[in-house]
Design an enzyme around this catalytic site. Structure first.
Site, PDB file in Angstrom:
ATOM      1  N   LYS A 184       0.758  -1.214  -0.100  1.00 44.99           N
ATOM      2  CA  LYS A 184       0.046   0.082   0.014  1.00 44.99           C
ATOM      3  C   LYS A 184       0.763   1.268  -0.075  1.00 44.99           C
ATOM      4  O   LYS A 184       2.176   1.241   0.338  1.00 44.99           O
ATOM      5  CB  LYS A 184      -0.868   0.139   1.206  1.00 44.99           C
ATOM      6  CG  LYS A 184      -0.058  -0.010   2.478  1.00 44.99           C
ATOM      7  CD  LYS A 184      -1.065  -0.312   3.650  1.00 44.99           C
ATOM      8  CE  LYS A 184      -0.434  -0.120   4.919  1.00 44.99           C
ATOM      9  NZ  LYS A 184      -1.158  -0.810   6.270  1.00 44.99           N
ATOM     10  N   ARG A 197     -11.551   0.274  14.073  1.00 39.43           N
ATOM     11  CA  ARG A 197     -11.337   1.141  12.807  1.00 39.43           C
ATOM     12  C   ARG A 197     -12.059   0.644  11.513  1.00 39.43           C
ATOM     13  O   ARG A 197     -12.722   1.309  10.782  1.00 39.43           O
ATOM     14  CB  ARG A 197      -9.836   0.871  12.606  1.00 39.43           C
ATOM     15  CG  ARG A 197      -9.291   1.449  11.361  1.00 39.43           C
ATOM     16  CD  ARG A 197      -7.709   1.317  11.092  1.00 39.43           C
ATOM     17  NE  ARG A 197      -7.443   0.142  10.618  1.00 39.43           N
ATOM     18  CZ  ARG A 197      -6.332   0.137  10.264  1.00 39.43           C
ATOM     19  NH1 ARG A 197      -4.880   0.977  10.427  1.00 39.43           N
ATOM     20  NH2 ARG A 197      -5.974  -1.049   9.691  1.00 39.43           N
ATOM     21  N   TYR A 227      15.374  29.735   9.055  1.00 38.48           N
ATOM     22  CA  TYR A 227      14.329  30.357   9.391  1.00 38.48           C
ATOM     23  C   TYR A 227      14.204  30.759  11.103  1.00 38.48           C
ATOM     24  O   TYR A 227      14.666  29.540  11.777  1.00 38.48           O
ATOM     25  CB  TYR A 227      13.230  29.934   9.069  1.00 38.48           C
ATOM     26  CG  TYR A 227      12.605  30.014   7.712  1.00 38.48           C
ATOM     27  CD1 TYR A 227      12.582  31.238   6.916  1.00 38.48           C
ATOM     28  CD2 TYR A 227      12.706  28.941   6.656  1.00 38.48           C
ATOM     29  CE1 TYR A 227      12.460  31.382   5.481  1.00 38.48           C
ATOM     30  CE2 TYR A 227      12.239  28.903   5.354  1.00 38.48           C
ATOM     31  CZ  TYR A 227      11.925  30.234   4.779  1.00 38.48           C
ATOM     32  OH  TYR A 227      11.734  30.290   3.549  1.00 38.48           O
ATOM     33  N   MET A 282      11.314  24.195   3.168  1.00 40.78           N
ATOM     34  CA  MET A 282      10.223  23.549   2.269  1.00 40.78           C
ATOM     35  C   MET A 282      11.264  22.574   1.420  1.00 40.78           C
ATOM     36  O   MET A 282      10.804  21.538   0.839  1.00 40.78           O
ATOM     37  CB  MET A 282       9.256  24.299   1.427  1.00 40.78           C
ATOM     38  CG  MET A 282       8.257  23.443   0.624  1.00 40.78           C
ATOM     39  SD  MET A 282       7.153  24.384  -0.259  1.00 40.78           S
ATOM     40  CE  MET A 282       6.239  25.143   0.818  1.00 40.78           C
TER      41      MET A 282
HETATM   42  C1  LIG Z   1      -0.597  -1.584   6.993  1.00 43.75           C
HETATM   43  C2  LIG Z   1      -1.268  -2.854   7.303  1.00 43.75           C
HETATM   44  C3  LIG Z   1      -0.521  -4.192   7.363  1.00 43.75           C
HETATM   45  C4  LIG Z   1       0.997  -4.301   7.082  1.00 43.75           C
HETATM   46  O1  LIG Z   1       1.606  -3.684   8.669  1.00 43.75           O
HETATM   47  P1  LIG Z   1       2.857  -3.629   9.199  1.00 43.75           P
HETATM   48  O2  LIG Z   1       3.011  -3.260  10.203  1.00 43.75           O
HETATM   49  O3  LIG Z   1       3.752  -2.599   7.804  1.00 43.75           O
HETATM   50  O4  LIG Z   1       3.617  -5.137   8.620  1.00 43.75           O
HETATM   51  C5  LIG Z   1      -1.287  -5.159   7.401  1.00 43.75           C
HETATM   52  N1  LIG Z   1      -2.576  -5.426   7.586  1.00 43.75           N
HETATM   53  C6  LIG Z   1      -3.251  -4.103   7.572  1.00 43.75           C
HETATM   54  C7  LIG Z   1      -4.901  -4.199   7.709  1.00 43.75           C
HETATM   55  C8  LIG Z   1      -2.741  -2.919   7.412  1.00 43.75           C
HETATM   56  O5  LIG Z   1      -3.405  -1.454   7.305  1.00 43.75           O
END
Ligand SMILES: *Cc1c(COP(=O)(O)O)cnc(C)c1O
Length: 381
Positions: A43, A142, A276, A324
């Site tokens: 992802k 969640r 800055y 930035m």
């Molecule tokens: C991001 C995620 C993972 C992977 O998690 P890691 O801690 O990076 O191994 C697995 N399952 C779900 C549902 C996630 O959101």
């Protein structure tokens, strides 16, 4: 160091993504998984590493399952990877293009009653059977069905399977506190997951894949591997909890190395305010050098006056605020065009993404996944 530079006529910084390190980490994750399948989580553009390339490496090395978060990511990537292997989209929103997902044979998370309606409708429209993984909320609050909701909806799910609209391929959940070595919450979550499994099986549904463990579950709760595990972080050489063990101690290697070429240097006297707000003022005559990376590239502003980079094997402290597009370091002998390493190289003093994260009050995941699109990725051995 300028001679080592990978030439890019347009950008002064780069992320080198190591195939060998990724393959090594994948193999290590598979060893830990034992008989469980590995679903490689790619992802957020593979945590900033580039999902198309990482997905290809994973598929080329025997991984059959990939996971992304959003349905849109899945659709794009499924096409880019020519529909090889299986891909699960963990999240979809009402109105998401389920019909397109079905035509691409993307596995869907079944996480709410509205999703069942929309998925069944898309299955009717397209004539495709939807492959779904039921998500049950065992303690993240969640996503997914509560146990009570699952019980209530189970007859409808079973009916949808009977009439060929859906095929229940998996049952899944996610741990909230698996980074704790011994947590009663993790045990409770497993208990609820078992209850969900019973509800599904009582409805006469055979589920092939049960999955709840991400990296931390795989590492620290190996009894929760079930038939599939979903590691992300460890594949990229990030520790899910560096306070338990660093990635290196766990046998994982950094996949991303971030570098940049100095754009300017200047010798300043003691008493010079830098960047800055003049949050840093030199106390001695100092050679300052400017690194062309900033918070727009995902380099955290929290690193201001806190972290260091490496030049020629020496530490160079960050001086003053991160801007930035650039920040300033103290770098004796530096000349414009010198290459500095920000994180991810091996060797004494070279910070890992997890170490940089610690300086910035965040986690390694955020450091790599927020790296900006302006930084070109190079795929190297
Ligand atoms: C991001 C995620 C993972 C992977 O998690 P890691 O801690 O990076 O191994 C697995 N399952 C779900 C549902 C996630 O959101």
């Amino acid at each position: 160091m300028a001679s080592n530079r990978i030439a890019d006529p347009h950008f002064p910084s780069r992320a080198l993504i190591s195939r060998n390190a990724f393959i090594h980490n994948l193999q290590r994750a598979r060893d830990l998984a034992g008989n469980a399948e590995v679903m490689a989580v790619i992802k957020a553009d593979a945590y900033g590493h580039g999902a198309k390339q990482i997905g290809t490496w994973a598929l080329d090395h025997g991984v059959d399952w990939l996971a992304v978060a959003q349905l849109g990511e899945a659709i794009e990537l499924r096409k880019a990877l020519a529909q090889r292997g299986r891909m699960l989209a963990l999240i979809a929103e009402p109105g998401a293009p389920f019909w397109e997902a079905l035509q691409l044979e993307i596995d869907l998370s079944l996480s709410a009653a509205w999703a069942l309606d929309e998925i069944a409708l898309a299955a009717t429209d397209t004539g495709c059977t939807a492959r779904v993984h039921i998500e049950v909320d065992t303690g993240m609050a969640r996503g997914g069905f509560s146990i009570a909701q699952l019980r209530e909806l189970m007859p409808v799910i079973a009916a949808s399977e009977k009439n060929g609209l859906i095929e229940v391929v998996g049952l899944w959940s996610h741990f909230a506190r698996a980074d704790e070595l011994d947590s009663p919450v993790t045990r409770q979550q497993v208990g609820l997951f078992e209850t969900a499994r019973q509800i599904v099986s009582d409805a006469g549904i055979e589920v092939q894949y049960l999955h709840i463990a991400a990296s931390s579950g795989l590492l620290w709760h190996p009894d929760t591997r079930y038939s599939m595990v979903r590691p992300g972080a460890i594949l990229y050489g990030i520790s899910p909890e560096p306070a338990n063990a660093s990635a290196e101690e766990l046998g994982f290697r950094p996949v991303m190395r971030l570098e940049a070429d100095l754009v300017s240097v200047r010798d300043v006297p003691a008493g010079t305010g830098v960047s800055y707000g003049h949050t840093a003022i030199t106390t001695t005559p100092t050679r300052l050098a400017t690194v062309p990376l900033g918070y727009a590239d995902g380099f955290p502003r929290h690193a201001s006056n806190r972290a260091h980079v490496m030049r020629n094997g020496s530490k160079c402290e960050i001086v003053g605020r991160i801007c930035m597009d650039q920040f300033v370091i103290a770098a004796p002998d530096a000349v414009p065009g010198d290459t500095v390493t920000i994180f991810g190289a091996t060797g004494d003093g070279y910070p890992t993404a997890d170490e940089l994260a610690k300086c910035c009050d965040t986690i390694g995941y955020e450091i790599v996944s927020r790296l900006g699109t302006r930084v070109p990725r190079y795929y190297v051995e």
